[in-house]
Motif scaffolding. Structure first.
Motif, PDB file in Angstrom:
ATOM      1  N   THR A  55       3.336 -42.814  17.795  1.00  0.00           N
ATOM      2  CA  THR A  55       2.857 -43.205  19.121  1.00  0.00           C
ATOM      3  C   THR A  55       1.983 -42.111  19.727  1.00  0.00           C
ATOM      4  O   THR A  55       0.968 -42.399  20.376  1.00  0.00           O
ATOM      5  CB  THR A  55       4.049 -43.533  20.044  1.00  0.00           C
ATOM      6  OG1 THR A  55       4.814 -44.590  19.440  1.00  0.00           O
ATOM      7  CG2 THR A  55       3.565 -43.988  21.418  1.00  0.00           C
ATOM      8  N   ILE A  56       2.348 -40.851  19.501  1.00  0.00           N
ATOM      9  CA  ILE A  56       1.529 -39.741  19.991  1.00  0.00           C
ATOM     10  C   ILE A  56       0.143 -39.783  19.357  1.00  0.00           C
ATOM     11  O   ILE A  56      -0.873 -39.599  20.039  1.00  0.00           O
ATOM     12  CB  ILE A  56       2.228 -38.388  19.724  1.00  0.00           C
ATOM     13  CG1 ILE A  56       3.427 -38.228  20.656  1.00  0.00           C
ATOM     14  CG2 ILE A  56       1.258 -37.223  19.889  1.00  0.00           C
ATOM     15  CD1 ILE A  56       4.330 -37.057  20.316  1.00  0.00           C
ATOM     16  N   LEU A  57       0.081 -40.040  18.065  1.00  0.00           N
ATOM     17  CA  LEU A  57      -1.221 -40.109  17.398  1.00  0.00           C
ATOM     18  C   LEU A  57      -2.051 -41.283  17.909  1.00  0.00           C
ATOM     19  O   LEU A  57      -3.269 -41.159  18.086  1.00  0.00           O
ATOM     20  CB  LEU A  57      -1.037 -40.186  15.886  1.00  0.00           C
ATOM     21  CG  LEU A  57      -0.559 -38.888  15.250  1.00  0.00           C
ATOM     22  CD1 LEU A  57      -0.166 -39.105  13.801  1.00  0.00           C
ATOM     23  CD2 LEU A  57      -1.612 -37.801  15.356  1.00  0.00           C
ATOM     24  N   LEU A  58      -1.410 -42.416  18.157  1.00  0.00           N
ATOM     25  CA  LEU A  58      -2.133 -43.561  18.711  1.00  0.00           C
ATOM     26  C   LEU A  58      -2.634 -43.259  20.123  1.00  0.00           C
ATOM     27  O   LEU A  58      -3.761 -43.628  20.494  1.00  0.00           O
ATOM     28  CB  LEU A  58      -1.246 -44.803  18.714  1.00  0.00           C
ATOM     29  CG  LEU A  58      -0.945 -45.372  17.326  1.00  0.00           C
ATOM     30  CD1 LEU A  58       0.135 -46.440  17.406  1.00  0.00           C
ATOM     31  CD2 LEU A  58      -2.205 -45.927  16.690  1.00  0.00           C
ATOM     32  N   ARG A  62      -6.636 -43.239  21.160  1.00  0.00           N
ATOM     33  CA  ARG A  62      -7.204 -44.014  22.279  1.00  0.00           C
ATOM     34  C   ARG A  62      -7.972 -43.119  23.248  1.00  0.00           C
ATOM     35  O   ARG A  62      -9.068 -43.458  23.690  1.00  0.00           O
ATOM     36  CB  ARG A  62      -6.094 -44.769  23.020  1.00  0.00           C
ATOM     37  CG  ARG A  62      -5.661 -46.039  22.330  1.00  0.00           C
ATOM     38  CD  ARG A  62      -4.815 -46.908  23.234  1.00  0.00           C
ATOM     39  NE  ARG A  62      -3.577 -46.264  23.638  1.00  0.00           N
ATOM     40  CZ  ARG A  62      -2.440 -46.295  22.936  1.00  0.00           C
ATOM     41  NH1 ARG A  62      -2.401 -46.955  21.793  1.00  0.00           N
ATOM     42  NH2 ARG A  62      -1.358 -45.696  23.378  1.00  0.00           N
ATOM     43  N   ARG A  63      -7.380 -41.976  23.601  1.00  0.00           N
ATOM     44  CA  ARG A  63      -8.045 -41.065  24.543  1.00  0.00           C
ATOM     45  C   ARG A  63      -9.388 -40.588  23.987  1.00  0.00           C
ATOM     46  O   ARG A  63     -10.393 -40.564  24.687  1.00  0.00           O
ATOM     47  CB  ARG A  63      -7.187 -39.818  24.825  1.00  0.00           C
ATOM     48  CG  ARG A  63      -5.816 -40.089  25.403  1.00  0.00           C
ATOM     49  CD  ARG A  63      -5.798 -40.463  26.853  1.00  0.00           C
ATOM     50  NE  ARG A  63      -5.656 -41.827  27.274  1.00  0.00           N
ATOM     51  CZ  ARG A  63      -4.833 -42.776  26.851  1.00  0.00           C
ATOM     52  NH1 ARG A  63      -4.041 -42.577  25.844  1.00  0.00           N
ATOM     53  NH2 ARG A  63      -4.788 -43.954  27.423  1.00  0.00           N
ATOM     54  N   CYS A  64      -9.384 -40.188  22.724  1.00  0.00           N
ATOM     55  CA  CYS A  64     -10.614 -39.643  22.127  1.00  0.00           C
ATOM     56  C   CYS A  64     -11.694 -40.699  21.987  1.00  0.00           C
ATOM     57  O   CYS A  64     -12.861 -40.443  22.297  1.00  0.00           O
ATOM     58  CB  CYS A  64     -10.299 -39.015  20.769  1.00  0.00           C
ATOM     59  SG  CYS A  64      -9.326 -37.488  20.890  1.00  0.00           S
ATOM     60  N   VAL A  65     -11.314 -41.892  21.530  1.00  0.00           N
ATOM     61  CA  VAL A  65     -12.318 -42.935  21.312  1.00  0.00           C
ATOM     62  C   VAL A  65     -12.840 -43.484  22.643  1.00  0.00           C
ATOM     63  O   VAL A  65     -14.009 -43.849  22.752  1.00  0.00           O
ATOM     64  CB  VAL A  65     -11.758 -44.043  20.392  1.00  0.00           C
ATOM     65  CG1 VAL A  65     -12.695 -45.232  20.308  1.00  0.00           C
ATOM     66  CG2 VAL A  65     -11.504 -43.476  18.995  1.00  0.00           C
ATOM     67  N   LEU A  95     -10.238 -35.723  13.462  1.00  0.00           N
ATOM     68  CA  LEU A  95     -11.265 -36.328  14.312  1.00  0.00           C
ATOM     69  C   LEU A  95     -12.641 -35.960  13.777  1.00  0.00           C
ATOM     70  O   LEU A  95     -12.958 -34.777  13.607  1.00  0.00           O
ATOM     71  CB  LEU A  95     -11.105 -35.837  15.753  1.00  0.00           C
ATOM     72  CG  LEU A  95     -11.896 -36.584  16.824  1.00  0.00           C
ATOM     73  CD1 LEU A  95     -11.416 -38.036  16.950  1.00  0.00           C
ATOM     74  CD2 LEU A  95     -11.772 -35.877  18.163  1.00  0.00           C
ATOM     75  N   VAL A  96     -13.431 -36.993  13.497  1.00  0.00           N
ATOM     76  CA  VAL A  96     -14.743 -36.802  12.864  1.00  0.00           C
ATOM     77  C   VAL A  96     -15.738 -37.813  13.445  1.00  0.00           C
ATOM     78  O   VAL A  96     -15.347 -38.787  14.087  1.00  0.00           O
ATOM     79  CB  VAL A  96     -14.660 -37.019  11.332  1.00  0.00           C
ATOM     80  CG1 VAL A  96     -13.864 -35.929  10.657  1.00  0.00           C
ATOM     81  CG2 VAL A  96     -14.074 -38.389  11.002  1.00  0.00           C
ATOM     82  N   GLY A 187     -15.813 -31.909  24.104  1.00  0.00           N
ATOM     83  CA  GLY A 187     -15.979 -32.165  25.522  1.00  0.00           C
ATOM     84  C   GLY A 187     -15.093 -33.284  26.033  1.00  0.00           C
ATOM     85  O   GLY A 187     -15.522 -34.117  26.820  1.00  0.00           O
ATOM     86  N   ILE A 188     -13.841 -33.308  25.589  1.00  0.00           N
ATOM     87  CA  ILE A 188     -12.885 -34.342  25.985  1.00  0.00           C
ATOM     88  C   ILE A 188     -11.744 -33.667  26.748  1.00  0.00           C
ATOM     89  O   ILE A 188     -11.196 -32.665  26.293  1.00  0.00           O
ATOM     90  CB  ILE A 188     -12.316 -35.076  24.752  1.00  0.00           C
ATOM     91  CG1 ILE A 188     -13.432 -35.800  23.991  1.00  0.00           C
ATOM     92  CG2 ILE A 188     -11.209 -36.044  25.151  1.00  0.00           C
ATOM     93  CD1 ILE A 188     -12.984 -36.378  22.657  1.00  0.00           C
ATOM     94  N   GLU A 189     -11.377 -34.231  27.897  1.00  0.00           N
ATOM     95  CA  GLU A 189     -10.229 -33.714  28.634  1.00  0.00           C
ATOM     96  C   GLU A 189      -9.040 -34.649  28.432  1.00  0.00           C
ATOM     97  O   GLU A 189      -9.159 -35.868  28.585  1.00  0.00           O
ATOM     98  CB  GLU A 189     -10.528 -33.588  30.123  1.00  0.00           C
ATOM     99  CG  GLU A 189      -9.376 -32.937  30.876  1.00  0.00           C
ATOM    100  CD  GLU A 189      -9.695 -32.679  32.339  1.00  0.00           C
ATOM    101  OE1 GLU A 189      -9.718 -31.508  32.738  1.00  0.00           O
ATOM    102  OE2 GLU A 189      -9.925 -33.671  33.066  1.00  0.00           O
TER     103      GLU A 189
END
Length: 200
Positions: A55-58, A62-65, A95-96, A187-189
């Motif tokens: 769940t943490i990875l999901l 979601r946040r990154c995408v 992440l790529v 550049g993601i918070e």
């Protein structure tokens, strides 16, 4: 803060070619129920993740995408981290840029990887593997950022400024609930408040 990691003086258990043969055999015989890594000259078994781990990875994907739709978060993509004792790592997340690993095999070159992620498992090997050896391996491979989501002490640690001999030159550790900026090239918070629910 500089992360000065000392290479271990132990001798390698086997060659990377021997490891590749074992990993290939295990993948065929166990239908991927067991996943191996080769870090610091030692073979390791990745624990089967629990529901909170997944769940943490999901949550992170979601946040990154959402912030960067041009990126993909691959789960357990094998990486050749050869600068650190001819290693083979299988990060929980990689992440790529979108479709970056299309056409790659099981063990991909880390060039182009922007961030690797590990979520701690509740086992006796976590401290050595995720907190000591992997910062060395990922930093030596030139991966810009390593994010460690640590369920044992409810912290998020970001390693940055990789260096071939030291792993990473800096780290920032924050408690679950804090905001964590994933700097350039991302550049993601991240607002990590949600992680408090998955600390068990």
């Amino acid at each position: 803060m500089t992360v000065m990691a000392e290479p271990t003086s132990q001798t390698s258990q086997m060659s990377v070619e021997e490891f590749d043969r074992i990993a290939d055999f295990a993948a065929k015989e166990t239908d991927d129920a067991v996943r191996f890594e080769f870090i610091g000259g030692r073979i390791g078994v990745k624990k089967v993740p629990d529901g909170d781990h997944n769940t943490i990875l999901l949550w992170l994907a979601r946040r990154c995408v959402q912030a960067r739709p041009d990126l993909d978060l691959y789960r357990e993509q094998g990486l050749r981290v050869e600068k650190y004792r001819s290693g083979r790592a299988r990060p929980d997340g990689v992440l790529v840029p979108e479709e970056h690993f299309a056409g790659h095999g099981e063990w991909a070159d880390p060039a182009g990887v922007l961030l690797v992620v590990e979520v701690t498992s509740h086992d006796s090997d976590t401290d050595r593997r995720d907190r000591q050896e992997k910062p060395l391996a990922y930093g030596a491979a030139g991966i810009p950022l390593y994010l460690l989501i640590d369920r044992d002490d409810c912290t998020v640690t970001l390693y940055s400024s990789p260096g071939a001999d030291v792993g990473y030159h800096s780290l920032r550790r924050e408690p679950f609930g804090a905001r964590m900026l994933l700097p350039d090239p991302l550049g993601i918070e991240l607002d990590t408040e949600k992680l408090k629910q998955y600390a068990s």
